[in-house]
Design an enzyme around this catalytic site. Structure first.
Site, PDB file in Angstrom:
ATOM      1  N   TYR A  46       0.845  -1.187   0.000  1.00 31.04           N
ATOM      2  CA  TYR A  46       0.000   0.000   0.000  1.00 31.04           C
ATOM      3  C   TYR A  46       0.885   1.242   0.000  1.00 31.04           C
ATOM      4  O   TYR A  46       1.781   1.363   0.832  1.00 31.04           O
ATOM      5  CB  TYR A  46      -0.886   0.004   1.248  1.00 31.04           C
ATOM      6  CG  TYR A  46      -1.871   1.152   1.328  1.00 31.04           C
ATOM      7  CD1 TYR A  46      -3.168   1.002   0.842  1.00 31.04           C
ATOM      8  CD2 TYR A  46      -1.511   2.370   1.891  1.00 31.04           C
ATOM      9  CE1 TYR A  46      -4.077   2.047   0.914  1.00 31.04           C
ATOM     10  CE2 TYR A  46      -2.413   3.416   1.962  1.00 31.04           C
ATOM     11  CZ  TYR A  46      -3.696   3.243   1.477  1.00 31.04           C
ATOM     12  OH  TYR A  46      -4.604   4.278   1.543  1.00 31.04           O
ATOM     13  N   SER A 294      -6.090   7.845   7.381  1.00 32.99           N
ATOM     14  CA  SER A 294      -5.958   6.402   7.585  1.00 32.99           C
ATOM     15  C   SER A 294      -6.092   5.614   6.288  1.00 32.99           C
ATOM     16  O   SER A 294      -7.032   5.823   5.517  1.00 32.99           O
ATOM     17  CB  SER A 294      -7.037   5.919   8.560  1.00 32.99           C
ATOM     18  OG  SER A 294      -7.134   4.514   8.586  1.00 32.99           O
ATOM     19  N   LYS A 295      -5.157   4.690   6.091  1.00 29.62           N
ATOM     20  CA  LYS A 295      -5.234   3.855   4.897  1.00 29.62           C
ATOM     21  C   LYS A 295      -6.418   2.897   4.958  1.00 29.62           C
ATOM     22  O   LYS A 295      -6.868   2.405   3.926  1.00 29.62           O
ATOM     23  CB  LYS A 295      -3.923   3.082   4.702  1.00 29.62           C
ATOM     24  CG  LYS A 295      -3.665   1.990   5.720  1.00 29.62           C
ATOM     25  CD  LYS A 295      -2.363   1.259   5.407  1.00 29.62           C
ATOM     26  CE  LYS A 295      -2.110   0.098   6.342  1.00 29.62           C
ATOM     27  NZ  LYS A 295      -0.834  -0.605   6.034  1.00 29.62           N
ATOM     28  N   ARG A 296      -6.909   2.623   6.155  1.00 32.29           N
ATOM     29  CA  ARG A 296      -8.039   1.697   6.308  1.00 32.29           C
ATOM     30  C   ARG A 296      -9.392   2.391   6.165  1.00 32.29           C
ATOM     31  O   ARG A 296     -10.379   1.766   5.806  1.00 32.29           O
ATOM     32  CB  ARG A 296      -7.958   0.992   7.665  1.00 32.29           C
ATOM     33  CG  ARG A 296      -6.756   0.063   7.799  1.00 32.29           C
ATOM     34  CD  ARG A 296      -6.727  -0.626   9.154  1.00 32.29           C
ATOM     35  NE  ARG A 296      -5.605  -1.536   9.265  1.00 32.29           N
ATOM     36  CZ  ARG A 296      -4.374  -1.185   9.608  1.00 32.29           C
ATOM     37  NH1 ARG A 296      -4.128   0.093   9.879  1.00 32.29           N
ATOM     38  NH2 ARG A 296      -3.405  -2.059   9.682  1.00 32.29           N
TER      39      ARG A 296
END
Length: 553
Positions: A46, A294-296
């Site tokens: 990612y 946030s990557k999530r």
């Protein structure tokens, strides 16, 4: 403590001494005040936009000082390595033009993958063991869990320290017995017996900082049960930054709490401590405050989002540079891209990522481009992300250039309705017969907002098509619409219609919008005459007649 022979027996017989590594990686020949910086991404698959942000700052600081900027892949945690991740990182850096001076493909201080530097770490771990600054630890997971639970029950700081460090001062005979059994072990750093109350250092962004000194005996070399004896991040970055001669470490502020340990490791190894600069993370505004991007949770955290949406690279870099140093946001784009980033102007609070602001910047930037530049950029983007659009652009190149030139070239204030390359279909797609769906009669839903009776709309457009003249002069061209509108009961002005709406079928505004919707499918578009000229008389008539055609129902 084991003697030297016992320690050396734990390592390959041909393992180089630290002096050999020092000779292989000599001090760099750079100006006295030059900064050597590095970015150390983990290959997890990612790519966060923060990666581009921090690497851009690293590159700018290094180049401004005539130093060097390198990328080092920090893959000591092999469980997190994702196939193809390094290539995705490389493509992202290449796409944004944040190219390293040294990486896998270039540089004499490599290898630039930590997983390929095992022998280097082993040499320095062995040195610390020989000097009594590290020791073997055979504590099992069960024992470590029990230690943590007892510390929590006693409301003590958790960790492996003091009396809880059960192998710190173990009898050498007990250590030898465990080795004889073949029990797996880790190598732990022996933290100072008398740590300072506070560790103090100067951060290049935040100024003087202090934190509770480290007293944990951190693991520096992972379990001997693993075929590849890799270090932890704490140990690896100390050894690598020293041998790669990095003198300025720019990294996220989540590492501030680790600085005391890192200072101890640099001191134990006899290395010069680099200057640290801890960057505040990119943030997202949420109800009641803000949080780390946030990557999530946040699609805008992914580099892939910006690439797939087609934001121009220069606009993104300009925006990111403005987040790093506010003064750069006040400069013209080209000047800001060339101006150096300054660490003392980076804030200690995380800047907010605002897509609306980025889109405004992007629209302004695209507004400075010629129609040919926009066409080339859209086609390049579409080749990767919209292949069907490429077919249309190649077939209708001249039409696309005419469309893009409308209210763009030869005007003081060009249109700014194109904010990213993926907007092209929505903004300019109506120009292309392959992409445009003509109105299917005067009751088409796209006419609803005009509040013109379908029979009136059909009759007006049919008469316009019957007598349409494709005139080049804008005033003469529009006069035919104005004159026809008057014949069909439309008021000559909106003001006149508003005074006595029952006397008219609408105003010239509604009449013009009927033509606009017929040609573009929308009530909003560039100059109507310019659109007609770009489409050509045959296409204009085809679209007018489609609206004027009797409804099938």
């Amino acid at each position: 403590m084991l003697d030297r022979a016992e320690i050396d027996a734990l390592f390959p017989v041909d393992l180089p001494e630290p002096a050999q590594w020092e000779e292989r990686y000599p001090p760099r020949q750079v100006p006295e005040n030059a900064h050597v910086t590095r970015f150390g991404p983990s290959p997890t698959g990612y790519v966060h936009i923060g990666n581009i942000y921090v690497s851009m700052i690293n590159q700018s600081i290094a180049h401004r000082s005539e130093g060097a900027y390198l990328v080092r892949i920090e893959d000591t945690d092999q469980t997190r390595v994702v196939d193809g991740a390094v290539e995705r990182l490389r493509r992202a850096f290449e796409f944004f033009g944040v190219r390293a001076d040294e990486d896998d493909n270039n540089g004499v201080y490599g290898p630039y993958h930590q997983s390929q530097r095992e022998a280097i770490y082993l040499s320095y771990a062995r040195q610390l063991l020989r000097e009594g600054k590290a020791y073997l630890c055979f504590a099992t997971e069960e024992e470590l869990t029990d230690i943590r639970k007892r510390q929590e029950a006693a409301k003590l700081p958790t960790g492996y320290y003091g009396r809880w460090a059960i192998w710190r001062d173990a009898d050498p005979a007990a250590v030898q017995a465990k080795l004889h059994e073949g029990a797996p072990y880790v190598v732990r750093f022996r933290s100072p017996d008398m740590p300072k109350p506070r560790a103090e250092f100067i951060d290049a962004i935040r100024g003087p900082l202090s934190a509770e000194d480290n007293r944990n005996d951190a693991v520096i070399l992972k379990s001997s049960a693993n075929p590849l004896r890799l270090p932890t991040y704490h140990f690896a970055h100390v050894v690598d930054d020293h041998l790669m001669r990095v003198n300025l470490v720019i990294r996220g502020d989540e590492w501030i709490s680790s600085v005391p340990l890192h200072m101890q490791l640099f001191d134990a190894l006899g290395f010069t401590l680099p200057t640290y600069a801890h960057i505040a993370p990119l943030m997202k505004k949420i109800p009641g405050g803000k949080r780390k991007l946030s990557k999530r949770k946040d699609f805008e955290a992914s580099v892939g989002f910006y690439i797939e949406a087609g934001y121009p690279v220069h606009a993104i870099l300009y925006y990111l540079r403005g987040l790093a140093n506010g003064r750069l946001a006040e400069l013209p784009l080209e000047e800001a891209l060339e101006a150096p980033i300054q660490l003392d102007q980076c804030g200690s609070a995380g800047p907010l990522v605002d897509l609306a602001k980025l889109e405004d910047i992007s629209a302004d930037y695209i507004g400075t481009l010629t129609s040919r530049q926009v066409f080339d950029a859209v086609r390049t983007w579409a080749a990767e992300h919209d292949p069907k659009l490429v077919v249309v652009l190649d077939a209708e190149r001249d039409l696309a250039l005419r469309a893009l030139a409308i209210e763009r070239e030869g005007v003081d204030n060009p249109r700014k309705d194109l904010r990213k390359w993926s907007d092209f279909r929505q903004t300019y797609g109506f120009f292309f017969p392959q992409l445009f769906t003509s109105l299917s009669g005067a009751s088409d839903d796209r006419l609803t907002s005009l509040n013109v009776a379908p029979v009136v709309a059909a009759t007006f457009i049919r008469d316009l098509a019957d007598d349409y003249e494709h005139l080049t002069d804008p005033q003469e061209w529009f006069s035919q619409i104005r004159e026809l509108a008057a014949k069909h009961g439309f008021a000559s002005t909106a003001k006149e219609y508003k005074k006595n709406p029952d006397a008219y079928t609408g105003s010239i505004r509604e009449a013009s919008q009927l033509v606009r919707v017929a040609l573009t499918g929308s009530t909003r578009s560039p100059d109507l005459h310019a659109i007609a000229q770009a489409l050509g008389d045959k296409e204009v008539l085809r679209r007018l007649r489609a609206l004027a055609a009797p409804d099938e129902n």
